[in-house]
Every structure is written in structure tokens, then in C-alpha cells.
Design a protein around this motif. Sequence first.
Motif, PDB file in Angstrom:
ATOM      1  N   LEU A 167      -4.175   5.921   5.019  1.00  0.00           N
ATOM      2  CA  LEU A 167      -4.783   4.688   5.514  1.00  0.00           C
ATOM      3  C   LEU A 167      -4.108   4.250   6.801  1.00  0.00           C
ATOM      4  O   LEU A 167      -4.781   3.795   7.742  1.00  0.00           O
ATOM      5  CB  LEU A 167      -4.667   3.598   4.457  1.00  0.00           C
ATOM      6  N   ARG A 168      -2.799   4.391   6.859  1.00  0.00           N
ATOM      7  CA  ARG A 168      -2.108   3.981   8.077  1.00  0.00           C
ATOM      8  C   ARG A 168      -2.586   4.765   9.287  1.00  0.00           C
ATOM      9  O   ARG A 168      -2.745   4.204  10.385  1.00  0.00           O
ATOM     10  CB  ARG A 168      -0.598   4.142   7.896  1.00  0.00           C
ATOM     11  N   LEU A 191     -14.952   1.228   5.501  1.00  0.00           N
ATOM     12  CA  LEU A 191     -13.520   1.328   5.707  1.00  0.00           C
ATOM     13  C   LEU A 191     -12.854  -0.011   5.401  1.00  0.00           C
ATOM     14  O   LEU A 191     -11.813  -0.068   4.734  1.00  0.00           O
ATOM     15  CB  LEU A 191     -13.206   1.761   7.141  1.00  0.00           C
ATOM     16  N   GLY A 192     -13.451  -1.101   5.872  1.00  0.00           N
ATOM     17  CA  GLY A 192     -12.899  -2.417   5.599  1.00  0.00           C
ATOM     18  C   GLY A 192     -12.811  -2.697   4.111  1.00  0.00           C
ATOM     19  O   GLY A 192     -11.812  -3.255   3.620  1.00  0.00           O
ATOM     20  N   ALA A 193     -13.843  -2.293   3.355  1.00  0.00           N
ATOM     21  CA  ALA A 193     -13.815  -2.472   1.906  1.00  0.00           C
ATOM     22  C   ALA A 193     -12.714  -1.624   1.284  1.00  0.00           C
ATOM     23  O   ALA A 193     -12.038  -2.052   0.337  1.00  0.00           O
ATOM     24  CB  ALA A 193     -15.170  -2.107   1.305  1.00  0.00           C
ATOM     25  N   GLY A 194     -12.525  -0.414   1.805  1.00  0.00           N
ATOM     26  CA  GLY A 194     -11.467   0.445   1.296  1.00  0.00           C
ATOM     27  C   GLY A 194     -10.091  -0.141   1.547  1.00  0.00           C
ATOM     28  O   GLY A 194      -9.200  -0.071   0.690  1.00  0.00           O
ATOM     29  N   VAL A 195      -9.906  -0.730   2.730  1.00  0.00           N
ATOM     30  CA  VAL A 195      -8.640  -1.388   3.029  1.00  0.00           C
ATOM     31  C   VAL A 195      -8.402  -2.536   2.049  1.00  0.00           C
ATOM     32  O   VAL A 195      -7.287  -2.717   1.531  1.00  0.00           O
ATOM     33  CB  VAL A 195      -8.630  -1.914   4.479  1.00  0.00           C
ATOM     34  N   ALA A 196      -9.454  -3.308   1.770  1.00  0.00           N
ATOM     35  CA  ALA A 196      -9.324  -4.417   0.815  1.00  0.00           C
ATOM     36  C   ALA A 196      -8.887  -3.905  -0.554  1.00  0.00           C
ATOM     37  O   ALA A 196      -8.058  -4.528  -1.229  1.00  0.00           O
ATOM     38  CB  ALA A 196     -10.652  -5.156   0.702  1.00  0.00           C
ATOM     39  N   GLY A 197      -9.413  -2.761  -0.976  1.00  0.00           N
ATOM     40  CA  GLY A 197      -9.019  -2.188  -2.253  1.00  0.00           C
ATOM     41  C   GLY A 197      -7.545  -1.814  -2.281  1.00  0.00           C
ATOM     42  O   GLY A 197      -6.850  -2.022  -3.285  1.00  0.00           O
ATOM     43  N   VAL A 198      -7.042  -1.280  -1.166  1.00  0.00           N
ATOM     44  CA  VAL A 198      -5.625  -0.913  -1.099  1.00  0.00           C
ATOM     45  C   VAL A 198      -4.746  -2.165  -1.076  1.00  0.00           C
ATOM     46  O   VAL A 198      -3.681  -2.197  -1.690  1.00  0.00           O
ATOM     47  CB  VAL A 198      -5.364  -0.020   0.129  1.00  0.00           C
ATOM     48  N   VAL A 199      -5.188  -3.204  -0.386  1.00  0.00           N
ATOM     49  CA  VAL A 199      -4.440  -4.467  -0.397  1.00  0.00           C
ATOM     50  C   VAL A 199      -4.328  -5.001  -1.827  1.00  0.00           C
ATOM     51  O   VAL A 199      -3.274  -5.492  -2.249  1.00  0.00           O
ATOM     52  CB  VAL A 199      -5.109  -5.504   0.526  1.00  0.00           C
ATOM     53  N   ILE A 200      -5.413  -4.890  -2.593  1.00  0.00           N
ATOM     54  CA  ILE A 200      -5.386  -5.306  -4.001  1.00  0.00           C
ATOM     55  C   ILE A 200      -4.343  -4.493  -4.769  1.00  0.00           C
ATOM     56  O   ILE A 200      -3.563  -5.026  -5.562  1.00  0.00           O
ATOM     57  CB  ILE A 200      -6.783  -5.161  -4.619  1.00  0.00           C
ATOM     58  N   GLU A 201      -4.318  -3.178  -4.539  1.00  0.00           N
ATOM     59  CA  GLU A 201      -3.321  -2.337  -5.208  1.00  0.00           C
ATOM     60  C   GLU A 201      -1.902  -2.758  -4.847  1.00  0.00           C
ATOM     61  O   GLU A 201      -1.020  -2.858  -5.714  1.00  0.00           O
ATOM     62  CB  GLU A 201      -3.524  -0.866  -4.833  1.00  0.00           C
ATOM     63  N   ARG A 202      -1.655  -2.997  -3.564  1.00  0.00           N
ATOM     64  CA  ARG A 202      -0.322  -3.377  -3.116  1.00  0.00           C
ATOM     65  C   ARG A 202       0.081  -4.738  -3.692  1.00  0.00           C
ATOM     66  O   ARG A 202       1.227  -4.934  -4.116  1.00  0.00           O
ATOM     67  CB  ARG A 202      -0.282  -3.425  -1.588  1.00  0.00           C
ATOM     68  N   ARG A 270      -3.710   6.782  -0.112  1.00  0.00           N
ATOM     69  CA  ARG A 270      -4.816   7.738  -0.239  1.00  0.00           C
ATOM     70  C   ARG A 270      -5.972   7.165  -1.058  1.00  0.00           C
ATOM     71  O   ARG A 270      -6.943   7.881  -1.338  1.00  0.00           O
ATOM     72  CB  ARG A 270      -4.325   9.014  -0.927  1.00  0.00           C
ATOM     73  N   ASP A 271      -5.876   5.880  -1.424  1.00  0.00           N
ATOM     74  CA  ASP A 271      -6.870   5.286  -2.327  1.00  0.00           C
ATOM     75  C   ASP A 271      -7.945   4.485  -1.605  1.00  0.00           C
ATOM     76  O   ASP A 271      -8.663   3.701  -2.239  1.00  0.00           O
ATOM     77  CB  ASP A 271      -6.162   4.383  -3.341  1.00  0.00           C
ATOM     78  N   TYR A 272      -8.101   4.670  -0.303  1.00  0.00           N
ATOM     79  CA  TYR A 272      -9.024   3.841   0.467  1.00  0.00           C
ATOM     80  C   TYR A 272     -10.495   4.196   0.256  1.00  0.00           C
ATOM     81  O   TYR A 272     -11.381   3.538   0.811  1.00  0.00           O
ATOM     82  CB  TYR A 272      -8.683   3.907   1.961  1.00  0.00           C
TER      83      TYR A 272
END
Length: 399
Positions: A167-168, A191-202, A270-272
Amino acid sequence: MKNPTHDERLALRLRAQKIAEALPPLRRRGDGALTDESREIVRRQAAAILRRNRAVGASLVLCGPGGADDVFCFGHARLRPKAPVTESTCFRIASVSKLVMSFAALSLAESGLLDLDRDISDDLGYAVRSPFAPEVPVTMRMLLTHTAGLTDSGPYGTRGLEGACTLRELLDADESWRDRTPGASFEYSNLGAGVAGVVIERAAGQPFDDVLQARVFAPLGIRASYDPRRIAPAGDLANGYAVRGLLPPRLRYNAARLAARPPEPFDPERDYLIAAGRMITDSRGLARLIRLFASADGMGVLAPASLQMMRTCQDGAPGIVHAGRGLNCAFLPDVFPGFSPVGHQGVAYGMCAELFADPASGCGVGLMTSGVRLVRQPPLMRAGFDLLALGFAAQRPGD
């Protein structure tokens, strides 16, 4: 799903009116469900819509104002060997997944683990900035309203979709950003939705699907997942088929093969690809999600204020100039007589899904398909829109 323009809403309204006019008054039982005679009327008209659009299989869910749900099943979940669609069939609902993700994001915000207006750099652990506005922080609210300025036409559409980069790496690429200030305007982005999913994970410190299981699916008591390996029995999974012209349907989404994959390690970088469109559920799960989205009390998942914020246009919210939508949901005002639904459409691998609810009446309509001819009735797919129009017409006041 993109926001409809004024002209598109007008065209949709005219089409919806024609569908509603073809539906006679319907009778309901004491619990609010359609009578057998009324169900047969709706079933015939829905089947005709699906035949015109060469659907492989579908599940149509009507959530009436009295709390009763009507489920209609059509066609096949899989073609080789043939398996009929039943109320237990589990479909991938594509981008409707984004709407459901917002339930989890707001739940985390209520718990103090996530701030919609905090710089997502703090959650991801590295700086995230648009090269065109490096002084403006990107926030979760921007991601959930598709105003962050991210685009799918850069490396996300090539190496990203193959999972060949982190993602980075995607966020560091200038080509991943549009020439605009984050928060200024709407531009739909997977992509924006995928980033949101990773933010949720973090923020949660857990895999994305674990967060959804704990904060949304378990409280609702539904069978659902963003991972087909977690759906049991696997025989309930529907495939996805591309339907074009007069050619036979072509397999595009092999659910059984995906369900048989070995487990993958937890790796947010890798979860984006998870959050944007991988959710799977059955008709009961879809009905409960519609009920939640239409509810006033949040059904034990969200506080009423959070749910109302999700369904409210975010223009003027912190950092947002113009979105024209809520948090991962679009508005269809002045389209279906008597209703002003909010929701999302999903389209992937030949499948079309819909989840729209009208909070004022408590009504809603959901659709899941295993494949249908994808003809656009802007901004929606024609088959999906026609079934939404039929579903809301079947629940209009007085019927």
C-alpha cells in the motif's frame, strides 16, 4: 456507485413510474409480509425483468415497513453442476461491501479507536500526502466519501490489482493521485476504499474481516464474511458469470476455488484489495443489513447519531468541500414515488448487487445476482434499477 446527476434522476424517475404503474395494488398479511397472491405478482414481474437481462440467478429481498421480509429466489447459483438459488445461497455483493465497511469504521470511532478527521498517516505509520496538495492531510472521512483524490487509473489498476506491491508503494506514487485538493470534490475510487480498510485494520489491530465479524456480523446474527473461506458450508457459495449478447454465460468468479485457497498471513500492507468489494452474505444477511441501514436505533451495532451521520450528506463536514453523498452511500431522491432511499450498488465479475433503504419509512430493497447482463441506466445498472423500482413500488403506502 457514482452520484446521479439531475438529468439522470429525472430519467430514472420516469422509468420507475412506468414500472410502478404496471404493478397492481398489493395486499399484506397482518405481520406486514405480502400475501401469497401478492408475492406471486411480484415474483412474475421480477422474473420478467431478470429474463430480459439474461440473469443466471438472483435473490431479491424486500424489507417492508412492518418488519417482515419477503425473499424471492430465481435461477442458478452455479451452472456446472447446476445448483439453484435458495434463501441460503451466499453471493458476493461487490461494492455494496463499501457501505458495510462504514458500519465498522463508525463502530471503531464510537470506541475511540478511530477518528474520522485524523490524518491517516497516524494510523498507517507513514506520511500519506497528495503530491498536488502536500499541506493537506488525508482523513478517513475523505476516504469514506471518495474525496481523498485517489485514482484507480494509476499503479493500482495494474500492479496493485495483482497484489504485486505494498500500500505504501501505491500511496507514494504520484500517478495514484488526481490533480486536486483532498476533500474538494467527489471521485469514486476503489483504491480509496482499500486504504480505508487498511486504516480500519491498523486502528483495530486485527484483520479486516475479524473486525467486521465482531462489530457488525455477530451483533446482527448473520452469516457474512469478506473471505469465502469463512462461509460454511462452501456449497452455499454462488459463482459469478459474465453475461453478454447471446453467448453462454462465462465463469468469472469461481467461489469454490477461492474458498479452497490456503490461509494468508495478516499483512495490512497487502490487504488493500479486501474492503472495496469482497463481502459475501445470504438473503437473511442482506435483509438484516438493510434493516440496520433503515433503522433509527442502530440495532446494537451503532449509536443512532453515528447511523444518522452516515446517511447525511457530508458537504461542509470537517475537511469536505463537496461530496454529494454520505459515508459510502449515495442518495436517490425524487426517483421512487413515496421514498427517498440511500444506499449503494455493487458490480463485479458479471454480478450486480443493490442495497437501498428509506429511513423515513423503514423500507428497503436488496438484490444479489450470480450474473446478469450489465446494461447501464446511469448511474445504475438497468437490471438492478428495475428491480429496485419494482421492490419499492411493491411497498408504497396504501398497498
